[in-house]
Design a protein around this motif. Structure first.
Motif, PDB file in Angstrom:
ATOM      1  N   ALA A  47       1.113  -0.979  -0.090  1.00 39.24           N
ATOM      2  CA  ALA A  47       0.116  -0.245  -0.280  1.00 39.24           C
ATOM      3  C   ALA A  47       0.552   1.447   0.304  1.00 39.24           C
ATOM      4  CB  ALA A  47      -0.942   0.257   1.206  1.00 39.24           C
ATOM      5  N   MET A  48       1.724   0.576   0.754  1.00 38.28           N
ATOM      6  CA  MET A  48       3.013   2.315   0.688  1.00 38.28           C
ATOM      7  C   MET A  48       3.069   2.303  -1.042  1.00 38.28           C
ATOM      8  SD  MET A  48       4.763   2.318   4.408  1.00 38.28           S
ATOM      9  CE  MET A  48       5.562   0.174   4.676  1.00 38.28           C
ATOM     10  N   THR A  49       3.557   1.709  -1.271  1.00 37.93           N
ATOM     11  CA  THR A  49       4.193   1.580  -2.343  1.00 37.93           C
ATOM     12  C   THR A  49       3.092   2.528  -3.420  1.00 37.93           C
ATOM     13  OG1 THR A  49       5.527  -0.680  -2.206  1.00 37.93           O
ATOM     14  CG2 THR A  49       5.307   0.232  -4.965  1.00 37.93           C
ATOM     15  N   GLN A  50       1.616   1.266  -3.798  1.00 33.44           N
ATOM     16  CA  GLN A  50       0.999   2.628  -4.420  1.00 33.44           C
ATOM     17  C   GLN A  50       0.575   3.401  -3.836  1.00 33.44           C
ATOM     18  OE1 GLN A  50      -1.810  -0.477  -3.069  1.00 33.44           O
ATOM     19  NE2 GLN A  50      -1.876  -1.901  -4.705  1.00 33.44           N
ATOM     20  N   GLN A  51       0.978   4.130  -2.807  1.00 37.67           N
ATOM     21  CA  GLN A  51       0.838   5.582  -2.200  1.00 37.67           C
ATOM     22  C   GLN A  51       2.368   6.693  -3.160  1.00 37.67           C
ATOM     23  OE1 GLN A  51      -1.760   7.356  -1.034  1.00 37.67           O
ATOM     24  NE2 GLN A  51      -0.709   8.736   0.069  1.00 37.67           N
ATOM     25  N   LEU A  52       3.148   5.839  -2.703  1.00 33.72           N
ATOM     26  CA  LEU A  52       4.489   6.688  -3.655  1.00 33.72           C
ATOM     27  C   LEU A  52       4.756   6.051  -4.870  1.00 33.72           C
ATOM     28  CD1 LEU A  52       7.728   5.036  -1.426  1.00 33.72           C
ATOM     29  CD2 LEU A  52       6.670   7.470  -1.320  1.00 33.72           C
ATOM     30  N   GLN A  53       4.323   6.203  -5.796  1.00 30.63           N
ATOM     31  CA  GLN A  53       3.351   5.650  -6.627  1.00 30.63           C
ATOM     32  C   GLN A  53       2.366   7.165  -7.411  1.00 30.63           C
ATOM     33  OE1 GLN A  53       2.570   1.458  -7.663  1.00 30.63           O
ATOM     34  NE2 GLN A  53       4.332   1.008  -8.886  1.00 30.63           N
ATOM     35  N   ASP A  54       1.491   7.041  -6.927  1.00 31.91           N
ATOM     36  CA  ASP A  54       0.399   7.984  -6.993  1.00 31.91           C
ATOM     37  C   ASP A  54       0.467   9.314  -7.130  1.00 31.91           C
ATOM     38  OD1 ASP A  54      -1.948   5.874  -7.524  1.00 31.91           O
ATOM     39  OD2 ASP A  54      -2.681   6.227  -5.083  1.00 31.91           O
ATOM     40  N   GLU A  55       1.634   9.473  -5.633  1.00 29.86           N
ATOM     41  CA  GLU A  55       2.160  10.686  -4.981  1.00 29.86           C
ATOM     42  C   GLU A  55       3.699  11.890  -5.877  1.00 29.86           C
ATOM     43  OE1 GLU A  55       0.957  13.357  -3.184  1.00 29.86           O
ATOM     44  OE2 GLU A  55      -1.123  12.050  -2.943  1.00 29.86           O
ATOM     45  N   ARG A  56       4.077  10.653  -6.237  1.00 27.09           N
ATOM     46  CA  ARG A  56       5.839  10.857  -7.077  1.00 27.09           C
ATOM     47  C   ARG A  56       6.276  12.001  -6.535  1.00 27.09           C
ATOM     48  NH1 ARG A  56       7.258   6.396  -9.779  1.00 27.09           N
ATOM     49  NH2 ARG A  56       5.550   5.518 -10.767  1.00 27.09           N
TER      50      ARG A  56
END
Length: 169
Positions: A47-56
Protein backbone atom coordinates in the motif's frame (compact mmCIF):
# COMPACT_ATOMS: atom_id res chain seq x y z
CA UNK A 1 10.55 23.56 -4.99
CA UNK A 2 10.97 19.80 -4.86
CA UNK A 3 8.03 17.85 -3.44
CA UNK A 4 9.26 16.10 -0.31
CA UNK A 5 7.84 13.40 1.92
CA UNK A 6 8.66 12.84 5.58
CA UNK A 7 7.13 9.51 6.58
CA UNK A 8 7.12 7.45 9.75
CA UNK A 9 7.33 3.68 9.36
CA UNK A 10 6.91 1.29 12.26
CA UNK A 11 4.72 -0.60 14.67
CA UNK A 12 2.57 1.33 17.11
CA UNK A 13 2.55 0.04 20.67
CA UNK A 14 5.86 -1.83 20.33
CA UNK A 15 8.19 0.24 22.48
CA UNK A 16 10.98 1.95 20.58
CA UNK A 17 9.97 0.20 17.35
CA UNK A 18 7.15 2.75 17.25
CA UNK A 19 9.60 5.67 16.87
CA UNK A 20 8.58 6.31 13.25
CA UNK A 21 4.84 6.69 13.81
CA UNK A 22 5.23 8.36 17.23
CA UNK A 23 7.68 10.97 15.95
CA UNK A 24 5.82 11.61 12.70
CA UNK A 25 2.63 12.29 14.70
CA UNK A 26 4.51 15.09 16.47
CA UNK A 27 6.23 16.25 13.29
CA UNK A 28 2.87 16.60 11.54
CA UNK A 29 1.87 19.23 14.11
CA UNK A 30 4.85 21.45 13.21
CA UNK A 31 4.90 24.05 10.44
CA UNK A 32 6.48 22.81 7.21
CA UNK A 33 6.86 24.36 3.76
CA UNK A 34 3.93 23.66 1.40
CA UNK A 35 6.21 21.39 -0.62
CA UNK A 36 6.62 18.98 2.37
CA UNK A 37 4.12 16.25 3.22
CA UNK A 38 4.38 14.60 6.65
CA UNK A 39 2.54 11.25 6.97
CA UNK A 40 2.45 7.96 8.79
CA UNK A 41 3.41 5.23 6.31
CA UNK A 42 2.91 2.34 8.72
CA UNK A 43 0.27 0.58 6.67
CA UNK A 44 2.14 -2.08 4.71
CA UNK A 45 4.76 -1.99 1.99
CA UNK A 46 2.46 -2.74 -0.94
CA UNK A 47 0.00 0.00 0.00
CA UNK A 48 2.89 2.38 0.73
CA UNK A 49 4.35 1.63 -2.69
CA UNK A 50 1.01 2.39 -4.33
CA UNK A 51 0.85 5.67 -2.40
CA UNK A 52 4.35 6.56 -3.58
CA UNK A 53 3.38 5.75 -7.18
CA UNK A 54 0.35 8.02 -6.91
CA UNK A 55 2.19 10.92 -5.27
CA UNK A 56 5.52 10.84 -7.13
CA UNK A 57 7.58 12.79 -4.61
CA UNK A 58 11.00 14.15 -5.63
CA UNK A 59 12.53 13.35 -2.23
CA UNK A 60 11.67 11.26 0.82
CA UNK A 61 12.92 10.80 4.36
CA UNK A 62 11.63 7.72 6.17
CA UNK A 63 11.81 7.78 9.97
CA UNK A 64 11.86 4.35 11.59
CA UNK A 65 13.44 2.02 14.13
CA UNK A 66 15.10 -1.25 13.28
CA UNK A 67 17.31 -3.62 15.22
CA UNK A 68 20.54 -4.07 13.28
CA UNK A 69 22.88 -5.01 16.15
CA UNK A 70 24.18 -1.46 16.57
CA UNK A 71 24.58 0.46 19.81
CA UNK A 72 21.12 0.63 21.44
CA UNK A 73 19.75 4.14 21.18
CA UNK A 74 21.99 5.16 18.31
CA UNK A 75 20.47 7.17 15.50
CA UNK A 76 21.61 6.58 11.92
CA UNK A 77 21.04 8.45 8.68
CA UNK A 78 21.56 6.64 5.39
CA UNK A 79 20.82 7.45 1.78
CA UNK A 80 19.10 4.62 -0.01
CA UNK A 81 21.00 3.09 -2.87
CA UNK A 82 19.72 0.41 -5.18
CA UNK A 83 19.43 -2.94 -3.45
CA UNK A 84 19.24 -4.93 -6.68
CA UNK A 85 17.15 -7.63 -4.98
CA UNK A 86 16.19 -10.71 -6.95
CA UNK A 87 12.58 -11.16 -8.09
CA UNK A 88 12.31 -14.00 -5.55
CA UNK A 89 13.33 -11.71 -2.69
CA UNK A 90 10.92 -9.01 -3.87
CA UNK A 91 8.14 -11.62 -3.88
CA UNK A 92 9.10 -12.74 -0.37
CA UNK A 93 8.78 -9.14 0.85
CA UNK A 94 5.41 -8.81 -0.93
CA UNK A 95 4.24 -11.97 0.85
CA UNK A 96 5.40 -10.60 4.23
CA UNK A 97 3.69 -7.28 3.57
CA UNK A 98 0.48 -9.11 2.62
CA UNK A 99 0.69 -10.85 5.99
CA UNK A 100 0.76 -7.52 7.82
CA UNK A 101 4.50 -7.03 8.34
CA UNK A 102 5.43 -3.34 8.43
CA UNK A 103 9.16 -2.92 7.82
CA UNK A 104 11.37 -0.32 6.19
CA UNK A 105 13.37 -2.95 4.30
CA UNK A 106 10.22 -4.35 2.69
CA UNK A 107 9.06 -0.87 1.72
CA UNK A 108 12.39 0.05 0.15
CA UNK A 109 12.74 -3.19 -1.82
CA UNK A 110 9.15 -3.28 -3.08
CA UNK A 111 8.97 0.43 -3.89
CA UNK A 112 12.32 0.28 -5.66
CA UNK A 113 11.21 -2.75 -7.70
CA UNK A 114 8.11 -0.88 -8.86
CA UNK A 115 10.09 2.33 -9.49
CA UNK A 116 8.08 4.23 -6.89
CA UNK A 117 10.90 5.49 -4.67
CA UNK A 118 11.82 9.14 -5.07
CA UNK A 119 15.24 9.71 -6.67
CA UNK A 120 16.53 11.03 -3.34
CA UNK A 121 15.51 8.73 -0.49
CA UNK A 122 16.87 8.91 3.08
CA UNK A 123 16.33 6.65 6.07
CA UNK A 124 16.62 8.04 9.61
CA UNK A 125 16.75 4.97 11.80
CA UNK A 126 16.83 4.43 15.54
CA UNK A 127 18.46 1.34 17.04
CA UNK A 128 15.87 0.59 19.73
CA UNK A 129 16.52 0.33 23.47
CA UNK A 130 13.14 -1.12 24.36
CA UNK A 131 11.43 -3.86 22.37
CA UNK A 132 8.59 -4.52 24.81
CA UNK A 133 4.97 -4.04 23.85
CA UNK A 134 3.50 -0.80 25.06
CA UNK A 135 2.53 2.72 24.23
CA UNK A 136 5.27 5.31 23.84
CA UNK A 137 9.02 5.34 23.52
CA UNK A 138 11.66 4.76 26.15
CA UNK A 139 13.03 8.03 27.59
CA UNK A 140 16.43 7.19 26.04
CA UNK A 141 14.94 6.89 22.56
CA UNK A 142 12.63 9.87 22.88
CA UNK A 143 15.56 12.06 23.93
CA UNK A 144 16.57 11.99 20.23
CA UNK A 145 13.41 13.76 19.08
CA UNK A 146 14.93 17.30 19.03
CA UNK A 147 17.77 16.00 16.83
CA UNK A 148 15.24 14.24 14.57
CA UNK A 149 13.39 17.54 14.12
CA UNK A 150 16.65 19.35 13.39
CA UNK A 151 17.68 16.81 10.73
CA UNK A 152 14.29 16.76 9.07
CA UNK A 153 14.15 20.56 9.00
CA UNK A 154 17.52 20.46 7.18
CA UNK A 155 16.09 17.86 4.78
CA UNK A 156 13.01 20.05 4.16
CA UNK A 157 15.25 23.06 3.37
CA UNK A 158 17.22 20.96 0.90
CA UNK A 159 20.43 21.16 2.95
CA UNK A 160 23.18 18.67 2.19
CA UNK A 161 22.85 15.73 4.58
CA UNK A 162 25.74 13.54 5.73
CA UNK A 163 25.07 9.83 6.17
CA UNK A 164 26.30 8.09 9.30
CA UNK A 165 25.72 7.69 12.98
CA UNK A 166 24.18 10.85 14.36
CA UNK A 167 23.72 10.18 18.05
CA UNK A 168 24.68 7.52 20.51
CA UNK A 169 28.43 7.55 19.94
Amino acid sequence: MARSLIAGVGHRFWGDFSAGPVWVDRLAKLDWPESVTVEDYSFGAVAMTQQLQDERFDRAAFVTAESRQREPGSLHLTRHTSSGESPERVQAYVNEAGGGVVAIDALLVIAEHFEALPPETWILELEPFDDNWGDGLSPEADAHYPRVVELLRAFARGDRLSPGEIAGE
